[in-house]
Scaffold this active site. Structure first.
Site, short mmCIF file in Angstrom:
data_model
loop_
_atom_site.label_atom_id
_atom_site.label_comp_id
_atom_site.label_asym_id
_atom_site.label_seq_id
_atom_site.Cartn_x
_atom_site.Cartn_y
_atom_site.Cartn_z
N LYS A 130 -9.07 -9.89 -4.35
CA LYS A 130 -10.15 -8.90 -4.36
C LYS A 130 -9.60 -7.51 -4.65
O LYS A 130 -10.25 -6.68 -5.25
CB LYS A 130 -10.86 -8.90 -2.99
N LYS A 136 -1.90 -13.20 -9.19
CA LYS A 136 -2.63 -13.86 -8.10
C LYS A 136 -4.06 -13.33 -8.04
O LYS A 136 -4.29 -12.12 -8.10
CB LYS A 136 -1.93 -13.57 -6.76
N LYS A 191 0.84 -1.21 0.00
CA LYS A 191 0.00 0.00 0.00
C LYS A 191 0.86 1.25 0.00
O LYS A 191 0.66 2.17 -0.79
CB LYS A 191 -0.94 0.02 1.22
P1 TYM Z 1 -8.24 -13.25 2.88
O1 TYM Z 1 -9.62 -12.89 3.29
O2 TYM Z 1 -7.50 -12.32 1.98
O3 TYM Z 1 -8.24 -14.66 2.18
C1 TYM Z 1 -8.85 -15.81 2.78
C2 TYM Z 1 -8.02 -17.03 2.46
O4 TYM Z 1 -7.94 -17.21 1.03
C3 TYM Z 1 -6.58 -17.39 0.64
N1 TYM Z 1 -6.37 -16.84 -0.73
C4 TYM Z 1 -5.81 -17.52 -1.74
N2 TYM Z 1 -5.31 -18.76 -1.82
C5 TYM Z 1 -4.81 -19.16 -3.02
N3 TYM Z 1 -4.80 -18.37 -4.13
C6 TYM Z 1 -5.29 -17.12 -4.10
N4 TYM Z 1 -5.30 -16.37 -5.19
C7 TYM Z 1 -5.82 -16.63 -2.86
N5 TYM Z 1 -6.38 -15.46 -2.47
C8 TYM Z 1 -6.71 -15.61 -1.16
C9 TYM Z 1 -5.79 -16.61 1.66
O5 TYM Z 1 -4.45 -17.06 1.73
C10 TYM Z 1 -6.56 -16.90 2.93
O6 TYM Z 1 -6.15 -18.12 3.51
N6 TYM Z 1 -5.38 -12.07 6.83
C11 TYM Z 1 -6.31 -13.06 6.31
C12 TYM Z 1 -7.49 -13.31 7.21
C13 TYM Z 1 -7.12 -13.69 8.59
C14 TYM Z 1 -6.55 -14.92 9.02
C15 TYM Z 1 -6.40 -14.80 10.42
C16 TYM Z 1 -6.18 -16.09 8.34
C17 TYM Z 1 -7.27 -12.89 9.69
N7 TYM Z 1 -6.84 -13.57 10.79
C18 TYM Z 1 -5.86 -15.86 11.16
C19 TYM Z 1 -5.63 -17.12 9.11
C20 TYM Z 1 -5.48 -17.00 10.50
C21 TYM Z 1 -6.80 -12.58 4.95
O7 TYM Z 1 -6.76 -11.42 4.65
O8 TYM Z 1 -7.34 -13.57 4.16
#
Ligand code: TYM
Length: 327
Positions: free
Chosen positions: A199, A196, A117
């Site tokens: 969103k 990748k 960012k």
């Molecule tokens: P978030 O909401 O961005 O994504 C949720 C999960 O989806 C996976 N992901 C992907 N995996 C493979 N290829 C892709 N293109 C792809 N895009 C997203 C992410 O790796 C994730 O597992 N910070 C986290 C949310 C979170 C969290 C936690 C996760 C908050 N606290 C504690 C684990 C443990 C996040 O932004 O995920």
């Protein structure tokens, strides 16, 4: 030491910043569902994390409910796993403060979400800067052993281990050391532009939504301009990678052979992706329609999940407070 007979605590979270996409499913949600069978799964909707991007109250509330519906429709079973909303467990925010003290600034300055960012010149708030510590609190509050995620979250799990290690070193063994669980074949699902799927990159293919619209998005996936007759390598081709998410081994082999032979159009591959993906998610779509008629059930699931999660988190918070002298 973990007892071999005791089911493992598996924990993961997803941000309610928009509708979940193929990357979320194949990188993470599919793991939640597989792992709920043999383990003690804790899965939550990370609305505190989403607050750094969603600044519309109704939108945030609606997104949380939507993700709950999505996860249940995809097969998350509240009789096997605990599903809850992050902010329903205030102990996590309290633990976050305990962990923030003692976390070096440099550790957070190196984290990609913040760095990206800032590098793009987008103003970042303190929430985004400290985001990985809140994520560490999420994980540590439940004595989590395994954290199923996509590759992009591995750095955050490393930060969590670092933060937990520092605390344990200073105050004695308090937190369980978690491990990331990343799938080899779908750690980084590509988006419609080959980067990748994310969103924030506007390149996602959603799990739910109007089939016709998704089909159009699939047909617009970027491709190179090599002539149709040229043989092509399937490995590393994002269309082939997307097809492989859905197709079984036999179909994948057929597709790979077609690539190597050449003489096909990318439109054929896109059509195959559309057909396979529609069939793949058909049951989940139907289940979602049913769940939408039964929102009381969804709210009850989230409430029961929050109670179970709070019970665990309260115990861990007390342990941490006693260790560092707050209690
Ligand atoms: P978030 O909401 O961005 O994504 C949720 C999960 O989806 C996976 N992901 C992907 N995996 C493979 N290829 C892709 N293109 C792809 N895009 C997203 C992410 O790796 C994730 O597992 N910070 C986290 C949310 C979170 C969290 C936690 C996760 C908050 N606290 C504690 C684990 C443990 C996040 O932004 O995920």
């Amino acid at each position: 030491m973990a007892d071999a007979a005791k089911p493992k605590r598996v924990l993961s979270g997803i941000q309610p910043t928009g509708r979940p996409h193929w990357g979320n499913y194949f990188g993470a949600i599919r793991q939640y569902i597989d792992l709920q069978e043999q383990n003690d799964g804790f899965y939550f909707i990370a609305n505190l994390h989403a607050l750094t991007t969603i600044r519309d109250a109704d939108q945030l509330r609606q997104n949380v409910l939507d993700i709950a519906l999505d996860l249940l429709a995809l097969g998350l079973d509240p009789d096997k796993a605990t599903l809850f909303v992050q902010s329903d467990v205030p102990e996590v925010s309290e633990l976050c403060w305990v962990l923030l003290s003692g976390t070096p600034m440099g550790l957070l300055q190196r984290c990609v979400a913040y760095k990206e960012k800032v590098d793009k010149g987008i103003p970042a708030d303190a929430g985004l800067f400290t985001y990985p510590v809140l994520q560490a609190a999420d994980i540590l509050a439940y004595d989590s052993e395994l954290v199923p995620v996509g590759a992009d979250q591995v750095q955050h799990i490393e930060v969590c281990r670092d933060v937990a290690g520092r605390f344990n070193h200073q105050f004695g063994d308090t937190f369980v050391m978690p491990k990331a669980n990343v799938l080899d074949d779908s750690a980084k699902v590509p988006g419609t532009d080959g980067e990748k799927m994310s969103k924030s990159y506007d390149n996602v293919l959603p799990l739910f939504g109007e089939v016709k619209k998704i089909r159009k998005q699939i047909m617009r996936i970027t491709t190179d301009s090599r002539p149709m007759e040229d043989p092509k390598q399937p490995q590393g081709d994002h269309l082939y990678d997307l097809y492989s998410l859905f197709a079984d081994a036999g179909k994948r082999e057929e597709m790979a052979a077609m690539y190597l032979r050449g003489g096909f159009g990318y439109g054929e591959v896109k059509k195959a992706i559309a057909e396979e993906s529609e069939a793949y998610f058909a049951d989940a779509r139907a289940r979602r329609v049913d769940l939408e008629q039964n929102l009381d059930h969804v709210h009850a699931v989230l409430q029961a999940g929050a109670e179970r999660a709070r019970n665990v988190a309260a115990g861990v918070l007390l342990r941490a407070q006693q260790a560092c002298g707050l209690k």
